[in-house]
Design an enzyme around this catalytic site. Structure first.
Site, PDB file in Angstrom:
ATOM      1  N   ASP A 106      -2.290   5.155   8.975  1.00 12.88           N
ATOM      2  CA  ASP A 106      -3.246   5.796   9.882  1.00 12.88           C
ATOM      3  C   ASP A 106      -2.666   6.109  11.263  1.00 12.88           C
ATOM      4  O   ASP A 106      -2.971   7.162  11.834  1.00 12.88           O
ATOM      5  CB  ASP A 106      -4.568   5.009   9.968  1.00 12.88           C
ATOM      6  N   ASP A 131      -1.317  -0.730   2.358  1.00 10.36           N
ATOM      7  CA  ASP A 131      -2.697  -1.196   2.570  1.00 10.36           C
ATOM      8  C   ASP A 131      -3.753  -0.451   1.749  1.00 10.36           C
ATOM      9  O   ASP A 131      -4.858  -0.961   1.551  1.00 10.36           O
ATOM     10  CB  ASP A 131      -3.079  -1.066   4.047  1.00 10.36           C
ATOM     11  N   LYS A 217     -12.629 -26.531 -13.305  1.00 11.88           N
ATOM     12  CA  LYS A 217     -11.181 -26.378 -13.141  1.00 11.88           C
ATOM     13  C   LYS A 217     -10.651 -27.434 -12.191  1.00 11.88           C
ATOM     14  O   LYS A 217     -11.382 -27.897 -11.313  1.00 11.88           O
ATOM     15  CB  LYS A 217     -10.869 -25.013 -12.528  1.00 11.88           C
TER      16      LYS A 217
HETATM   17  O1  F6P Z   1       0.144  -1.342   7.644  1.00 13.00           O
HETATM   18  C1  F6P Z   1       1.080  -2.020   6.910  1.00 13.00           C
HETATM   19  C2  F6P Z   1       1.180  -3.446   7.349  1.00 13.00           C
HETATM   20  O2  F6P Z   1       2.105  -4.062   6.488  1.00 13.00           O
HETATM   21  C3  F6P Z   1      -0.138  -4.221   7.421  1.00 13.00           C
HETATM   22  O3  F6P Z   1      -0.594  -4.651   6.163  1.00 13.00           O
HETATM   23  C4  F6P Z   1       0.220  -5.331   8.383  1.00 13.00           C
HETATM   24  O4  F6P Z   1      -0.927  -5.788   9.056  1.00 13.00           O
HETATM   25  C5  F6P Z   1       1.161  -4.664   9.334  1.00 13.00           C
HETATM   26  O5  F6P Z   1       1.703  -3.537   8.657  1.00 13.00           O
HETATM   27  C6  F6P Z   1       2.290  -5.543   9.813  1.00 13.00           C
HETATM   28  O6  F6P Z   1       3.023  -4.828  10.764  1.00 13.00           O
HETATM   29  P1  F6P Z   1       4.446  -5.229  11.371  1.00 13.00           P
HETATM   30  O7  F6P Z   1       5.477  -4.536  10.576  1.00 13.00           O
HETATM   31  O8  F6P Z   1       4.386  -4.706  12.756  1.00 13.00           O
HETATM   32  O9  F6P Z   1       4.574  -6.714  11.280  1.00 13.00           O
END
Ligand code: F6P
Length: 326
Positions: A106, A131, A217
């Site tokens: 995004d 994501d 479980k």
């Molecule tokens: O948007 C992809 C993502 O991997 C998210 O799931 C996560 O919150 C974020 O990027 C982590 O970002 P960085 O690479 O800055 O640690």
């Protein structure tokens, strides 16, 4: 409208497996159709700081199977300023670039929308993020690979959880979206998924405890979507330890290993189809849209809609996790 002769390609934001397959498809489709291709390094940073080099079809040889991105990626602060974008535009023009293909999530598409509006540049976006949180597409490039990585990890955690009769909170990524947690839970047979689309984490935890999820479980696995505000899996495990000391709770945070690895066939195919479509879209005169996939068909969605439209998780899938964990 001037005829497009040269395109620039970049990857930006968090990397995602399949980005290389997309770079390859964009490059080779462009060259096939008689266009020149300029590879821009480190996302928008490379536009601002002029890290641009011409790509041939050989530049993208032997990359379809690799995770990460050969173009490198970054989150560029300078590009969020008007001055930075003006410099980026100048560098782009000096390199002879008439149109851009950007691959990312995004933040990348929001940057593309602003840049396109300010300088009247044709830009096509490809949804590249693990994501799966973008509107206008059923799936994003990298999501399937990350899901498979999660399943492989949870299968291993299951062995130790069963042996020690423990409760595990496994935290997965998602950037405030529950796709990885929910579908990871279905695929790995986890007892529950705690996701931001539902009521608060504490309510979801209470629901889990109330339905006596450990009655039949001796071990259980709960997938938790990362949540910087509440502390995610660590916060929940702490709470369980305080309120239900009889549960032997442990936490695993899968973290950035979810972003790496060789892309699955599904991600390679998705990235290849979308990459080729980006060039078709530019030649058709499309601009400022993201390529998505809906019901198996490639579709176009304006950047503004792709980044703002909430893509709801399926209530039936939420119910399914419950049903299958009895
Ligand atoms: O948007 C992809 C993502 O991997 C998210 O799931 C996560 O919150 C974020 O990027 C982590 O970002 P960085 O690479 O800055 O640690």
């Amino acid at each position: 409208m001037t005829k497009i002769k040269t395109i620039g390609i970049l990857t930006s934001g968090g990397d995602a497996p399949g980005m290389n397959a997309a770079i390859r498809a964009v490059t080779r489709s462009a060259i096939y159709h008689g266009l020149r291709v300029m590879g821009i390094k480190r996302g928008y940073y490379g536009l601002v700081f002029n890290e641009i080099e011409e790509f041939s079809s050989k530049s993208v040889s032997n990359i379809v199977q690799h995770g990460g991105t050969i173009l490198k990626t970054a989150r560029c602060r300078e590009f969020t300023t008007a001055e930075g974008r003006a410099t980026a535009f100048e560098n782009m023009r000096n390199a002879g670039i008439d149109a851009l293909v950007v691959i990312g999530g995004d933040g990348t598409l929001t940057g593309a929308r602003i840049f396109a509006e300010e300088f009247d540049i044709p830009i096509i976006g490809l949804p590249g993020t693990i994501d799966n949180d973008l509107g206008g597409t059923d799936r994003t490039i990298g999501y399937d690979t990350a899901l498979n990585t999660i399943v492989e990890a949870v299968d291993k955690i299951r062995d130790t959880a069963t042996s020690h009769e423990r409760l595990f909170f496994v935290e997965v990524m998602g950037h405030m979206a529950g796709y990885l947690a929910l579908n990871g839970a279905i695929a790995s047979g986890a007892e529950a998924a705690i996701i931001p689309e539902k009521e608060t984490e504490i309510d979801q935890l209470a629901d889990l405890v109330n339905r006596g999820f450990r009655k039949s479980k001796s071990s259980a696995i709960v997938l938790v979507a990362e949540n910087p505000e509440t502390g995610g899996a660590l916060g929940l495990a702490q709470r369980i330890k305080e309120e239900f000391p009889e549960y032997d709770a442990r936490v695993t945070i899968l973290g950035h290993l979810q972003r790496g690895g060789s892309p699955t066939a599904a991600d390679r195919i998705l990235a290849s189809r979308m990459g080729a479509q980006a060039i078709t879209a530019l030649m058709e005169g499309q601009r400022n849209v993201m390529i998505g996939i809906k019901n198996g068909e490639l579709v176009y969605t304006p950047f503004s809609k792709a980044t703002t439209e909430k893509k709801p998780v399926s209530n039936a899938d939420i119910e399914l996790v419950k049903i299958l964990s009895i």
